[in-house]
Design a protein around this motif. Structure first.
Motif, mmCIF file in Angstrom:
data_model
loop_
_atom_site.group_PDB
_atom_site.id
_atom_site.type_symbol
_atom_site.label_atom_id
_atom_site.label_comp_id
_atom_site.label_asym_id
_atom_site.label_seq_id
_atom_site.Cartn_x
_atom_site.Cartn_y
_atom_site.Cartn_z
ATOM 1 N N THR A 119 -13.075 23.491 -129.163
ATOM 2 C CA THR A 119 -12.354 22.808 -128.098
ATOM 3 C C THR A 119 -12.884 21.393 -127.947
ATOM 4 O OG1 THR A 119 -12.114 24.924 -126.939
ATOM 5 C CG2 THR A 119 -11.681 22.928 -125.664
ATOM 6 N N ALA A 120 -12.000 20.455 -127.703
ATOM 7 C CA ALA A 120 -12.393 19.054 -127.578
ATOM 8 C C ALA A 120 -13.042 18.787 -126.232
ATOM 9 C CB ALA A 120 -11.176 18.155 -127.760
ATOM 10 N N HIS A 121 -14.036 17.898 -126.223
ATOM 11 C CA HIS A 121 -14.589 17.381 -124.979
ATOM 12 C C HIS A 121 -13.579 16.387 -124.399
ATOM 13 C CE1 HIS A 121 -18.534 19.202 -124.961
ATOM 14 N NE2 HIS A 121 -18.775 18.786 -126.184
ATOM 15 N N ILE A 122 -13.240 16.535 -123.134
ATOM 16 C CA ILE A 122 -12.183 15.742 -122.524
ATOM 17 C C ILE A 122 -12.710 14.511 -121.796
ATOM 18 C CG2 ILE A 122 -10.255 15.780 -120.901
ATOM 19 C CD1 ILE A 122 -9.828 17.425 -123.434
ATOM 20 N N THR A 123 -13.809 14.644 -121.088
ATOM 21 C CA THR A 123 -14.282 13.548 -120.244
ATOM 22 C C THR A 123 -15.214 12.623 -121.024
ATOM 23 O OG1 THR A 123 -16.242 14.729 -119.454
ATOM 24 C CG2 THR A 123 -14.174 15.087 -118.264
ATOM 25 N N PRO A 124 -15.218 11.316 -120.698
ATOM 26 C CA PRO A 124 -16.149 10.395 -121.363
ATOM 27 C C PRO A 124 -17.601 10.819 -121.235
ATOM 28 C CG PRO A 124 -14.467 9.163 -120.184
ATOM 29 C CD PRO A 124 -14.284 10.608 -119.805
ATOM 30 N N ARG A 125 -17.979 11.391 -120.093
ATOM 31 C CA ARG A 125 -19.362 11.827 -119.908
ATOM 32 C C ARG A 125 -19.750 12.869 -120.946
ATOM 33 N NH1 ARG A 125 -21.653 15.067 -114.565
ATOM 34 N NH2 ARG A 125 -23.760 15.475 -115.383
ATOM 35 N N HIS A 126 -18.905 13.882 -121.152
ATOM 36 C CA HIS A 126 -19.213 14.918 -122.130
ATOM 37 C C HIS A 126 -19.076 14.401 -123.559
ATOM 38 C CE1 HIS A 126 -18.443 17.589 -118.594
ATOM 39 N NE2 HIS A 126 -19.492 18.194 -119.106
ATOM 40 N N LEU A 140 -18.170 3.965 -133.969
ATOM 41 C CA LEU A 140 -17.884 5.281 -134.533
ATOM 42 C C LEU A 140 -16.621 5.831 -133.887
ATOM 43 C CD1 LEU A 140 -18.602 8.059 -135.950
ATOM 44 C CD2 LEU A 140 -19.916 8.576 -133.869
ATOM 45 N N THR A 141 -15.659 6.224 -134.695
ATOM 46 C CA THR A 141 -14.542 7.013 -134.187
ATOM 47 C C THR A 141 -14.805 8.459 -134.577
ATOM 48 O OG1 THR A 141 -12.911 5.230 -134.238
ATOM 49 C CG2 THR A 141 -12.070 7.474 -134.375
ATOM 50 N N ALA A 142 -14.774 9.352 -133.594
ATOM 51 C CA ALA A 142 -15.188 10.732 -133.846
ATOM 52 C C ALA A 142 -14.300 11.699 -133.076
ATOM 53 C CB ALA A 142 -16.649 10.927 -133.454
ATOM 54 N N ASN A 143 -14.457 12.966 -133.436
ATOM 55 C CA ASN A 143 -13.753 14.076 -132.810
ATOM 56 C C ASN A 143 -14.803 14.944 -132.103
ATOM 57 O OD1 ASN A 143 -12.548 17.200 -134.036
ATOM 58 N ND2 ASN A 143 -11.755 16.150 -132.254
ATOM 59 N N PRO A 144 -15.151 14.607 -130.841
ATOM 60 C CA PRO A 144 -16.213 15.350 -130.150
ATOM 61 C C PRO A 144 -15.718 16.708 -129.665
ATOM 62 C CG PRO A 144 -15.329 13.635 -128.719
ATOM 63 C CD PRO A 144 -14.624 13.504 -130.043
ATOM 64 N N VAL A 145 -16.235 17.766 -130.270
ATOM 65 C CA VAL A 145 -15.785 19.119 -129.935
ATOM 66 C C VAL A 145 -16.997 20.006 -129.664
ATOM 67 C CG1 VAL A 145 -13.658 18.944 -131.284
ATOM 68 C CG2 VAL A 145 -15.740 19.802 -132.369
ATOM 69 N N HIS A 146 -16.724 21.148 -129.040
ATOM 70 C CA HIS A 146 -17.740 22.177 -128.847
ATOM 71 C C HIS A 146 -17.041 23.525 -128.964
ATOM 72 C CE1 HIS A 146 -16.871 22.789 -124.311
ATOM 73 N NE2 HIS A 146 -15.901 22.069 -124.816
ATOM 74 N N ASN A 154 -10.569 4.065 -126.258
ATOM 75 C CA ASN A 154 -9.494 4.265 -127.236
ATOM 76 C C ASN A 154 -9.290 5.742 -127.555
ATOM 77 O OD1 ASN A 154 -7.426 3.456 -128.961
ATOM 78 N ND2 ASN A 154 -8.795 3.291 -130.732
ATOM 79 N N ARG A 155 -9.119 6.542 -126.494
ATOM 80 C CA ARG A 155 -8.842 7.963 -126.707
ATOM 81 C C ARG A 155 -7.443 8.134 -127.284
ATOM 82 N NH1 ARG A 155 -8.875 13.002 -122.341
ATOM 83 N NH2 ARG A 155 -7.189 14.162 -123.332
ATOM 84 N N ARG A 156 -7.328 8.984 -128.316
ATOM 85 C CA ARG A 156 -6.035 9.273 -128.922
ATOM 86 C C ARG A 156 -5.902 10.790 -129.120
ATOM 87 N NH1 ARG A 156 -6.950 6.279 -134.087
ATOM 88 N NH2 ARG A 156 -9.074 6.255 -133.289
ATOM 89 N N THR A 176 -13.383 6.449 -129.669
ATOM 90 C CA THR A 176 -14.222 5.450 -130.331
ATOM 91 C C THR A 176 -15.439 5.159 -129.471
ATOM 92 O OG1 THR A 176 -12.341 4.456 -131.467
ATOM 93 C CG2 THR A 176 -14.314 3.104 -131.248
ATOM 94 N N PHE A 177 -16.615 5.177 -130.113
ATOM 95 C CA PHE A 177 -17.874 4.835 -129.454
ATOM 96 C C PHE A 177 -18.320 3.459 -129.942
ATOM 97 C CE2 PHE A 177 -17.874 9.476 -129.883
ATOM 98 C CZ PHE A 177 -18.221 9.894 -128.608
ATOM 99 N N ASP A 178 -18.728 2.619 -129.011
ATOM 100 C CA ASP A 178 -19.388 1.355 -129.325
ATOM 101 C C ASP A 178 -20.736 1.351 -128.626
ATOM 102 O OD1 ASP A 178 -17.425 0.199 -130.911
ATOM 103 O OD2 ASP A 178 -16.375 -0.682 -129.207
ATOM 104 N N GLY A 179 -21.759 0.861 -129.310
ATOM 105 C CA GLY A 179 -23.068 0.823 -128.683
ATOM 106 C C GLY A 179 -24.091 0.135 -129.561
ATOM 107 N N ARG A 180 -25.352 0.314 -129.192
ATOM 108 C CA ARG A 180 -26.467 -0.236 -129.963
ATOM 109 C C ARG A 180 -27.447 0.882 -130.256
ATOM 110 N NH1 ARG A 180 -29.419 -5.145 -127.671
ATOM 111 N NH2 ARG A 180 -29.735 -3.748 -125.898
#
Length: 242
Positions: free
Chosen positions: A136-143, A117-123, A181-183, A204-208
């Motif tokens: 506002t975009a989430h900046i850190t991979p954890r968030h 999934l390529t997404a725009n994680p915001v809050h 792959n942060r852009r 981009t998120f990769d997972g199962r």
């Protein structure tokens, strides 16, 4: 529904222009459907995503109600001579479209899949009391991971956890999920006379995952997840776990 795959020829000048501008790529994708009017009235949801698998392996995926005609993309950003001489080898034809509805119909509760999934994680935050909230975009991979985890239940899936021996420290994540792959996309809308800059953070998120609600997951796959869908975000694809 159709899922279409187009490999981008990264050596072409037209490819570099399209890959550097989400607006140009959006316009190219929408131009692939002859029946759609430029006004955008009653336009069906069309999702697209760019996968940078390697330096010379960049793939455009399009999910659409109808089959697209990517002739113009082949001419701008593909291999026109190979496509013109293609016979039985569909890899040389320029693009491949696959019926997607039969795949969607076979998604069942409890089945497990790899996903991308390529997404725009915001809050939404409020910097000062009394001010309106601001996206506002989430900046850190954890968030960014937490953003996706918060949406998994209503989106029809559960992200799997790693086996105990593969889990990270208490400060890491137990989920079978990576973000990469942060852009940072910045551009001005052509019709905006104020020339304000639009900023979109895409990751981009990769997972199962495990399917918990097939109907909800089908909606997620076809309608997209999150914001900025016009700029290459929101498209989730599944693959069998090997």
């Amino acid at each position: 529904m159709y899922l279409t795959r187009f490999r981008v020829n990264t050596a072409r000048p037209g490819s570099r222009r399209l890959l550097s501008s989400p607006q140009a790529m959006h316009a190219a994708v929408m131009s692939s459907f002859p029946h759609l009017l430029p006004t955008g009235q009653n336009t069906p949801r069309i999702l697209w995503r760019i996968d940078h698998n390697a330096r010379a392996e960049v793939v455009l995926y399009i999910l659409s109600p109808d089959q697209p005609d990517l002739t113009h993309l082949v001419e701008q950003a593909g291999w026109p001579a190979a496509a013109a001489n293609a016979t039985a080898d569909t890899r040389l034809s320029g693009w491949q479209s696959y019926p997607y509805t039969p795949f969607l119909d076979h998604i069942t509760t409890g089945s497990t899949w790899g996903f991308r999934l390529t997404a725009n994680p915001v809050h939404h935050i409020r910097r000062k009391d009394g001010e309106p909230t601001k996206r506002t975009a989430h900046i850190t991979p954890r968030h960014q991971m937490q953003w996706l985890l918060e949406r998994q239940e209503r989106s029809g899936f559960r992200i799997l956890t790693k086996p105990a021996h593969q889990r990270l420290t208490q400060h890491g994540t137990d989920h079978d999920l990576v973000v990469h792959n942060r852009r940072d996309l910045r551009f001005a809308k052509p019709a905006d006379t104020t020339k304000r800059t639009v900023s979109v953070l895409a990751v981009t998120f990769d997972g199962r995952l495990e399917v918990t609600d097939p109907a909800a997951l089908r909606h997620t796959l076809t309608a997209g997840l999150g914001k900025a869908k016009a700029y290459g975000c929101g498209l989730m694809t599944l693959a069998p776990i090997g």
